[in-house]
Design an enzyme around this catalytic site. Structure first.
Site, short mmCIF file in Angstrom:
data_model
loop_
_atom_site.label_atom_id
_atom_site.label_comp_id
_atom_site.label_asym_id
_atom_site.label_seq_id
_atom_site.Cartn_x
_atom_site.Cartn_y
_atom_site.Cartn_z
N ARG A 239 0.94 -0.88 0.20
CA ARG A 239 0.04 0.10 0.41
C ARG A 239 0.92 1.35 0.09
O ARG A 239 2.28 1.73 1.55
CB ARG A 239 -1.27 -0.18 0.91
CG ARG A 239 -0.29 -0.29 2.83
CD ARG A 239 -1.06 0.25 3.33
NE ARG A 239 -1.14 -0.37 4.66
CZ ARG A 239 0.43 0.66 5.68
NH1 ARG A 239 0.72 1.69 4.84
NH2 ARG A 239 0.90 -0.36 6.63
N HIS A 243 -1.67 3.42 6.48
CA HIS A 243 -2.32 2.08 6.94
C HIS A 243 -3.69 3.16 6.99
O HIS A 243 -4.49 2.07 6.85
CB HIS A 243 -2.19 1.39 8.49
CG HIS A 243 -3.04 0.88 9.18
ND1 HIS A 243 -3.09 -0.23 8.58
CD2 HIS A 243 -4.38 0.71 10.44
CE1 HIS A 243 -3.81 -1.11 9.65
NE2 HIS A 243 -4.69 -0.39 10.30
N TYR A 252 7.35 3.99 9.80
CA TYR A 252 7.56 3.69 10.08
C TYR A 252 8.77 1.84 9.11
O TYR A 252 8.72 1.46 8.61
CB TYR A 252 6.50 2.19 10.85
CG TYR A 252 5.50 1.97 9.62
CD1 TYR A 252 4.91 1.28 9.04
CD2 TYR A 252 4.65 2.64 9.91
CE1 TYR A 252 4.06 1.44 8.68
CE2 TYR A 252 3.43 3.46 9.71
CZ TYR A 252 2.71 2.32 8.54
OH TYR A 252 2.26 2.51 7.90
C1 LIG Z 1 -8.01 -9.02 15.84
C2 LIG Z 1 -7.58 -8.13 15.50
N1 LIG Z 1 -6.40 -7.52 16.97
C3 LIG Z 1 -5.59 -6.41 15.84
C4 LIG Z 1 -6.46 -5.49 15.57
C5 LIG Z 1 -5.83 -4.08 14.89
N2 LIG Z 1 -5.59 -4.17 13.84
C6 LIG Z 1 -6.33 -3.43 12.38
S1 LIG Z 1 -6.13 -3.34 10.85
C7 LIG Z 1 -4.68 -4.63 12.00
C8 LIG Z 1 -2.97 -5.44 10.63
C9 LIG Z 1 -3.57 -5.76 10.08
O1 LIG Z 1 -2.45 -6.26 9.48
P1 LIG Z 1 -2.91 -7.77 7.75
O2 LIG Z 1 -3.88 -8.04 8.50
O3 LIG Z 1 -2.23 -6.56 7.12
O4 LIG Z 1 -3.84 -6.13 7.28
P2 LIG Z 1 -3.46 -5.15 6.15
O5 LIG Z 1 -3.49 -3.72 6.97
O6 LIG Z 1 -1.29 -4.97 6.24
O7 LIG Z 1 -3.93 -4.43 5.17
C10 LIG Z 1 -4.66 -4.79 13.44
C11 LIG Z 1 -3.42 -5.23 13.54
C12 LIG Z 1 -7.98 -5.65 15.12
N3 LIG Z 1 -8.79 -4.88 13.70
N4 LIG Z 1 -8.40 -6.70 14.99
#
Ligand SMILES: Cc1ncc(C[n+]2csc(CCOP(=O)(O)OP(=O)(O)O)c2C)c(N)n1
Ligand SMILES: [Mg+2]
Length: 320
Positions: A239, A243, A252
């Protein structure tokens, strides 16, 4: 496998442009003061557009907090999506779901979950239902690389593997779990290797190459339809934005890394490939972009002019 034809490539290009422009517009409108958060998928467009190119309308999908692109590529309407972001009554969830919970059940888009990894057990459940009904319809779960660390990932993929369910698991590896790079949470250099633990195929693909994604997905979809699922695809992408819209995404990630990935822009890349192969002219692709921009203007106008839900509606469509 035959080459992907010109009409299909134009469809893929159109969907990628729809996703890019929708995301850009969503960020602009949110900055003006809409409720909720927007997690943009700018840079990742080739994955949903490539995967959905060979899905049928009756195939099911589920996605995550970063799901606009997956929902658009499966055919959802931009105006009803935009209205949902505007928290309006005409939105897909009557304005009560917002960016992270858009579903279009009429197109078998089962929605999105903001709980990282939680789409996978749901996908296994849907896959089990499809198998029990002896349908050749398949289920596709889109999720991020970070999801592959959650218990839900292992439960969902483990059950789908044990029961040979018609589920295509599509990991959009954008190299970060929020601010944590992949190298900080796994020793694996290829996340697709996680499939080995379940005895199912794990395929890694360049997620910024729409044609490569579509080719890999086409074969995997056919296999799932024939009962040879589940299959795990990891599309390696990035991306180029933060975030979510409140994160500049630069604290980061090295600037040079972002710039390198911007050079691999999947939309520019597909345009180049199509013009080079004489699948389309620049003028035709420009026209596609102009049409999408017009559609988005209309979507925003529709959202702005739509009524808000009434306070009484807050208690409708909910379970207690
Ligand atoms: C169970 C859970 N833990 C933590 C979060 C907080 N959180 C939201 S998005 C995210 C990162 C997710 O990373 P990834 O699966 O790689 O998806 P991306 O955001 O990179 O598309 C986190 C830790 C959450 N929403 N749900
Ligand atoms: Mg990620």
């Amino acid at each position: 496998m035959p080459e992907i034809d010109a009409a299909k490539l134009k469809e893929i290009y159109t969907n990628m442009v729809k996703i890019r422009f929708f995301e850009e517009r969503a960020i602009t409108e949110h900055r003006k003061g809409l409720p909720g958060f927007v997690h943009s998928s700018i840079g990742q467009e080739a994955v949903p557009a490539g995967v959905c190119a060979f899905l049928r309308e009756d195939d099911y999908t589920i996605t995550t907090h970063r799901g606009h692109g997956d929902i658009i590529a499966k055919g959802a309407q931009l105006d009803r999506m935009m209205a949902e972001l505007f928290a309006k009554k005409t939105g897909y969830c009557k304005g009560k779901g917002g960016s992270m919970h858009i579903a279009d059940v009429s197109r078998n888009i089962l929605g999105a979950t903001g709980i990282v990894g939680d789409g996978l057990p749901i996908a296994a459940g849907v896959g089990a239902a499809l198998k029990m009904q002896k349908l050749d319809t398949i289920m596709v779960a889109f999720f991020g690389d970070g999801s592959t660390n959650s218990g839900a990932f292992h439960e969902g993929i483990g059950l789908a593997a044990a029961w040979s369910l018609p589920v295509l698991f599509v990991c959009q590896n954008n190299q970060y779990q929020q601010s944590t790079p992949t190298r900080d949470y796994t020793r694996l250099t290829d996340i697709a290797d996680r499939a080995k633990g379940y005895g199912i195929p794990g395929i890694s693909v360049d997620g910024n190459d729409a044609i490569a994604v579509a080719e890999v997905a086409r074969e995997a979809i056919e296999k799932c339809r024939k009962g040879e699922g589940p299959i795990f695809i990891v599309a390696n992408t990035y991306r180029t934005v933060g975030h979510h819209m409140g994160d500049p995404g630069t604290s980061y990630r090295p600037k040079e890394e972002i710039e390198e990935w911007k050079k691999k822009d999947p939309i520019k890349r597909l345009r180049q490939q199509m013009v080079q192969n004489k699948t389309a002219t620049d003028a035709e692709l420009d026209e596609i972009e102009q049409n999408v921009l017009r559609e988005l203007d209309e979507a925003v106008k529709f959202a702005q002019e739509s009524p808000e839900p009434t306070p009484e509606e807050a208690l409708e469509d909910i379970y207690a």
